[in-house]
Design an enzyme around this catalytic site. Structure first.
Site, short mmCIF file in Angstrom:
data_model
loop_
_atom_site.label_atom_id
_atom_site.label_comp_id
_atom_site.label_asym_id
_atom_site.label_seq_id
_atom_site.Cartn_x
_atom_site.Cartn_y
_atom_site.Cartn_z
N HIS A 48 0.83 -1.20 0.00
CA HIS A 48 0.00 0.00 0.00
C HIS A 48 0.87 1.26 0.00
CE1 HIS A 48 -4.03 -1.95 1.33
NE2 HIS A 48 -3.52 -2.50 0.25
N GLU A 50 1.10 3.80 1.94
CA GLU A 50 1.73 4.18 3.21
C GLU A 50 3.02 3.37 3.41
OE1 GLU A 50 -1.33 3.28 2.58
OE2 GLU A 50 -2.78 4.01 4.05
N CYS A 72 -6.28 1.58 5.42
CA CYS A 72 -7.09 0.35 5.51
C CYS A 72 -6.94 -0.33 6.86
CB CYS A 72 -6.64 -0.62 4.42
SG CYS A 72 -4.97 -1.24 4.68
N CYS A 83 -2.79 -0.97 7.30
CA CYS A 83 -2.02 0.29 7.35
C CYS A 83 -2.38 1.06 8.60
CB CYS A 83 -2.31 1.14 6.12
SG CYS A 83 -1.67 0.44 4.61
C1 AOF Z 1 -4.61 1.91 2.01
N1 AOF Z 1 -3.58 2.19 1.18
O1 AOF Z 1 -2.60 2.14 -0.77
C2 AOF Z 1 -4.73 1.16 -0.60
C3 AOF Z 1 -5.82 0.92 0.27
O2 AOF Z 1 -6.13 -6.64 -0.23
P1 AOF Z 1 -5.31 -5.44 0.22
O3 AOF Z 1 -4.53 -5.71 1.46
O4 AOF Z 1 -4.47 -4.84 -0.87
O5 AOF Z 1 -6.38 -4.31 0.67
C4 AOF Z 1 -7.18 -3.70 -0.30
C5 AOF Z 1 -8.11 -2.71 0.34
O6 AOF Z 1 -7.37 -1.67 1.02
C6 AOF Z 1 -8.97 -1.99 -0.70
O7 AOF Z 1 -10.16 -2.66 -0.95
C7 AOF Z 1 -9.20 -0.63 -0.06
O8 AOF Z 1 -10.27 -0.66 0.86
C8 AOF Z 1 -7.89 -0.40 0.69
N2 AOF Z 1 -6.93 0.30 -0.18
N3 AOF Z 1 -5.73 1.34 1.54
O9 AOF Z 1 -4.54 2.15 3.21
C9 AOF Z 1 -3.58 1.86 -0.08
N4 AOF Z 1 -4.73 0.78 -1.89
ZN ZN Z 2 -3.48 -0.12 3.51
#
Ligand code: AOF
Ligand code: ZN
Length: 320
Positions: A48, A50, A72, A83
């Site tokens: 992600h 962060e 997330c 995160c």
């Molecule tokens: C964040 N930072 O850069 C993104 C987020 O399956 P994962 O672990 O990749 O989680 C995907 C979910 O995380 C996605 O559906 C959305 O809710 C969140 N995206 N969150 O803190 C990020 N790409």
């Molecule tokens: Zn995240």
């Protein structure tokens, strides 16, 4: 320059198709007014924003962390660690967030605050508009739908030659295809034009194809010649049902590549979120009209206009 705008600019460079169905996210780490770290979510399943922004930093104790999206937290089948927990563990001075993740609706910000870290929500237009597909899909279970139209100045979508818009506009259509999960067409369009409806850009995969209508399609049609592309057939003309089914299949975004009847129906039924119109500077006089019935477009707002090699491009989004 606002650091959230900068974080959004970083995320804008990411192809939504490569992170889909995840959102585009950017993150900037600031210490004493200077940027000391930055990162984006580069691809689906990857780290992600962060994590990428802080990975080379020894500690972030005196830093402000600007993130385009609420961080997330854990949920079933998640691919990467939380995160929210990472930030709580790293104890930055402050976290500034530009938009909420509809999946969490602000509760992760509360969690971070409870852990004693200062959190500021600064609703930011650039951050908010990074992920219109995700926002619609998570909130409604329905895909974001864009009507794409190429017409002459006098509103005709058929003319003397196969193509209405110029080659530069058609390249833009391929760029558009790379961003959507699926293209919606009809059996009539396939029988008439025999299009491939693929995405001819390096490194891009092909969106799914949704085919609406009852007519039989010959096996030799070009749509069948594209490898590794899913095709979903719908015999019904009930477009609400089609969109609901697409939502259930996880399709978060659709662009139309079809005739006037389906586009007009979608607009009349309020199923459209965006209109992208390419206007060729020509008058055809005769031909099929862009809309087959009267449509009420008063809920749409102009968000972009461009000159594309002589064609006029306009983009409108529905105001909610
Ligand atoms: C964040 N930072 O850069 C993104 C987020 O399956 P994962 O672990 O990749 O989680 C995907 C979910 O995380 C996605 O559906 C959305 O809710 C969140 N995206 N969150 O803190 C990020 N790409
Ligand atoms: Zn995240």
């Amino acid at each position: 320059m606002n650091f959230l705008d900068l974080a959004a600019d970083l995320a804008t460079k990411i192809d939504p198709h490569i992170v889909a169905p995840n959102p585009r996210v950017g993150c900037i780490v600031v210490k004493d007014g200077k940027i000391i770290g930055q990162g984006v979510h580069e691809k689906f399943g990857g780290e992600h924003a962060e994590v990428n922004a802080i990975k080379d930093l020894e500690n972030i104790n005196y830093c402000e962390i600007y993130i385009t999206l609420e961080p997330c937290d854990i949920f079933p089948h998640k691919k990467t660690p939380s995160c929210t927990d990472l930030l709580i563990q790293k104890t930055p001075k402050k976290i500034i967030v530009g938009s909420l993740d509809p999946k969490f609706g602000g509760r992760n910000l509360e969690k971070i605050k409870k852990a004693g870290i200062e959190v500021e929500m600064q609703l930011n237009e650039k951050c908010n508009s990074l992920n219109p597909f995700l926002e619609k899909f998570v909130n409604t279970g329905l895909p974001y739908v864009t009507v794409k139209l190429a017409q002459s100045l006098d509103g005709k979508i058929t003319g003397p030659s196969r193509y209405i818009s110029n080659e530069f506009s058609r390249k833009k259509v391929h760029e558009m295809r790379a961003q959507y999960s699926a293209i919606l067409t009809t059996t009539e369009t396939i029988l008439q034009d025999d299009p491939s409806l693929d995405c001819r850009l390096d490194g891009s995969s092909n969106p799914d194809l949704i085919v609406v209508g009852e007519r039989e399609i010959p096996k030799k049609s070009k749509i069948f010649s594209i490898p590794n592309r899913n095709i979903h057939f719908f015999k019904t003309h009930n477009l609400e049902e089609v969109l609901e089914e697409c939502g259930k299949k996880g399709i978060d975004s659709i662009m139309t590549e079809c005739g006037a009847t389906v586009c007009t129906d979608l607009l009349q039924k309020n199923l459209i979120d965006e209109i992208q119109l390419f206007i060729a500077p020509e008058i055809f006089g005769k031909g099929k009209n862009s809309f087959t019935k009267e449509v009420d477009l008063t809920g749409f707002k102009l968000v972009d206009t461009k000159d594309i090699g002589g064609d006029v491009f306009v983009k409108f989004t529905r105001q909610r």
